[in-house]
Design an enzyme around this catalytic site. Structure first.
Site, mmCIF file in Angstrom:
data_model
loop_
_atom_site.group_PDB
_atom_site.id
_atom_site.type_symbol
_atom_site.label_atom_id
_atom_site.label_comp_id
_atom_site.label_asym_id
_atom_site.label_seq_id
_atom_site.Cartn_x
_atom_site.Cartn_y
_atom_site.Cartn_z
ATOM 1 N N GLY A 115 -7.109 -2.642 -3.526
ATOM 2 C CA GLY A 115 -7.522 -3.741 -4.383
ATOM 3 C C GLY A 115 -8.993 -3.736 -4.733
ATOM 4 O O GLY A 115 -9.587 -2.697 -5.032
ATOM 5 N N ILE A 161 -4.419 1.422 2.547
ATOM 6 C CA ILE A 161 -3.887 1.798 3.852
ATOM 7 C C ILE A 161 -2.526 1.145 4.101
ATOM 8 O O ILE A 161 -1.736 1.619 4.922
ATOM 9 C CB ILE A 161 -4.882 1.438 4.979
ATOM 10 C CG1 ILE A 161 -4.474 2.150 6.279
ATOM 11 C CG2 ILE A 161 -4.984 -0.065 5.158
ATOM 12 C CD1 ILE A 161 -5.461 1.981 7.400
ATOM 13 N N PHE A 169 -10.384 4.053 0.026
ATOM 14 C CA PHE A 169 -9.259 3.133 0.141
ATOM 15 C C PHE A 169 -9.689 1.867 0.867
ATOM 16 O O PHE A 169 -10.689 1.848 1.608
ATOM 17 C CB PHE A 169 -8.076 3.784 0.871
ATOM 18 C CG PHE A 169 -8.347 4.168 2.302
ATOM 19 C CD1 PHE A 169 -8.110 3.288 3.344
ATOM 20 C CD2 PHE A 169 -8.839 5.432 2.615
ATOM 21 C CE1 PHE A 169 -8.351 3.646 4.667
ATOM 22 C CE2 PHE A 169 -9.083 5.806 3.924
ATOM 23 C CZ PHE A 169 -8.838 4.909 4.955
ATOM 24 N N CYS A 170 -8.950 0.785 0.620
ATOM 25 C CA CYS A 170 -9.120 -0.462 1.375
ATOM 26 C C CYS A 170 -7.731 -0.866 1.861
ATOM 27 O O CYS A 170 -6.887 0.005 2.112
ATOM 28 C CB CYS A 170 -9.803 -1.539 0.531
ATOM 29 S SG CYS A 170 -8.948 -1.978 -1.000
ATOM 30 N N TRP A 171 -7.466 -2.161 2.011
ATOM 31 C CA TRP A 171 -6.184 -2.574 2.582
ATOM 32 C C TRP A 171 -5.019 -2.332 1.627
ATOM 33 O O TRP A 171 -4.040 -1.672 1.943
ATOM 34 C CB TRP A 171 -6.247 -4.038 3.002
ATOM 35 C CG TRP A 171 -4.930 -4.639 3.372
ATOM 36 C CD1 TRP A 171 -4.360 -5.758 2.849
ATOM 37 C CD2 TRP A 171 -3.985 -4.160 4.344
ATOM 38 N NE1 TRP A 171 -3.137 -6.001 3.420
ATOM 39 C CE2 TRP A 171 -2.887 -5.037 4.349
ATOM 40 C CE3 TRP A 171 -3.966 -3.063 5.203
ATOM 41 C CZ2 TRP A 171 -1.767 -4.858 5.173
ATOM 42 C CZ3 TRP A 171 -2.856 -2.885 6.034
ATOM 43 C CH2 TRP A 171 -1.788 -3.770 6.016
#
Length: 344
Positions: free
Chosen positions: A98, A122, A93-95
């Site tokens: 994306g 996240i 996962f990233c922010w």
């Protein structure tokens, strides 16, 4: 092809099999807040992220993508190697779910490493945390450990937790000891990290008949306790741990170890120095400078912390006082009181 999953789907997967969560954001983002238990295998380090971000804002999206690809390509072998060492199922996962997590998942898939990607990143997890806390009705009865500074409340809670008692260790979640000296030697958690840890424990303990926690202020370091939990604490059964002064001083020295961060303790003391009668304040400062920590702690307790606590304790006229000579006796007394009330 990698598979996108929602937070709810990921939670279901975690219940059925072991999954390692991997945060592919930069170390500074990871340290600021992440999903508890996640590993950090970043696509960009802090400087690289700043460089790509600047290109995105000041030049163009394409320029940022090209530079990002150039940076990431150089570290691909090491990136793949780190994922290969993880034997469980994996989810990245990233922010916002994306470009970074998509890039990581695509490359890993090409190398034959299957991963899930958290849809919404996240950010979706953070939204879930906030919503869950806003709607939380925490059911367990609360037993609250109070006592003068140095009464060993945190150590007692930790011991009880090892014995299987349901514990909310708020200081551990905040990574702060809850005093003006509380962050020395630690890196306090911000509100996001505190709430991420808190919601996990609240859900885990929701079906417990009771919980034990410490009588904290609403603010613990950088973190603020939710209103519903503060109210639960205030309305709980208040247990007052009363240890001899000498025992409390030894507890404080063992916990804080002021000789390890002497200058920081002196700086913190100067923040409260003006609140203490001048001759006493000067004596405490002198003791800290000369490494006479036992005497410094004793004076701080007698002339600052104990009077403060006397004022606070007046709010709980019906508290149960536990007279004990040391932490071991206090632990046994807490166990007996809790067990008797629960059985009764």
């Amino acid at each position: 092809m990698f598979q996108d999953v929602t937070l709810k789907e990921l939670s279901t997967l975690k219940k059925n099999e072991e999954i390692t969560l991997i945060d592919v954001r930069s170390p500074s983002e990871y340290n600021d807040a992440t999903i508890p238990g996640s590993l950090n295998i970043p696509i960009f380090n802090n400087d690289e992220r700043a460089e790509v971000g600047t290109l995105y804002k000041q030049v163009s999206t394409n320029a940022a993508k090209e530079r990002g690809l150039e940076i990431f390509s150089a570290k691909l072998p090491d990136f793949i190697k780190k994922f290969s060492k993880i034997s469980t199922q994996k989810a990245v996962f990233c922010w916002r779910g994306g470009m970074r997590s998509e890039t990581a998942a695509t490359v890993l898939d090409l190398m034959g490493i299957h991963v899930y990607r958290l849809k919404g990143g996240i950010r979706s997890y953070r939204q879930w945390v906030v919503q869950t806390l806003e709607q939380m009705e925490f059911q367990p009865r609360s037993y609250v450990l109070n006592g003068y500074t140095g009464s060993g409340k945190t150590a007692i809670l930790q011991h009880l937790q090892k014995d299987g008692y349901p514990i909310l260790d708020l200081e551990k979640m905040a990574n702060h000891r809850g005093s003006i000296f509380g962050q020395i030697g630690l890196e306090p958690n911000n509100q996001r990290e505190f709430e991420s840890l808190l919601v996990q424990d609240l859900l885990r303990l929701q079906q417990s008949p009771y919980v034990l926690l410490e009588g904290e202020s609403k603010r613990i370091g950088k973190a603020v306790m939710p209103d519903f939990l503060f109210d639960k604490k205030e309305q709980g059964t208040q247990l007052f741990i009363d240890l001899p002064l000498n025992e409390r001083i030894l507890n404080i020295l063992d916990d804080y170890q002021p000789w390890e961060h002497q200058e920081q303790y002196m700086e913190a003391f100067r923040i409260i120095k003006k609140r203490i009668h001048t001759p006493i304040a000067n004596k405490i400062e002198s003791n800290l400078e000369n490494g006479e920590f036992y005497s410094a702690v004793q004076l701080l307790l007698e002339y600052y912390y104990d009077p403060l606590y006397d004022h606070t304790a007046e709010q709980y006229p019906n508290k149960i006082t536990i007279q004990a000579n040391n932490n071991t006796e206090a632990i046994k007394s807490v166990q007996n009181i809790v067990n008797e009330i629960q059985v009764g």
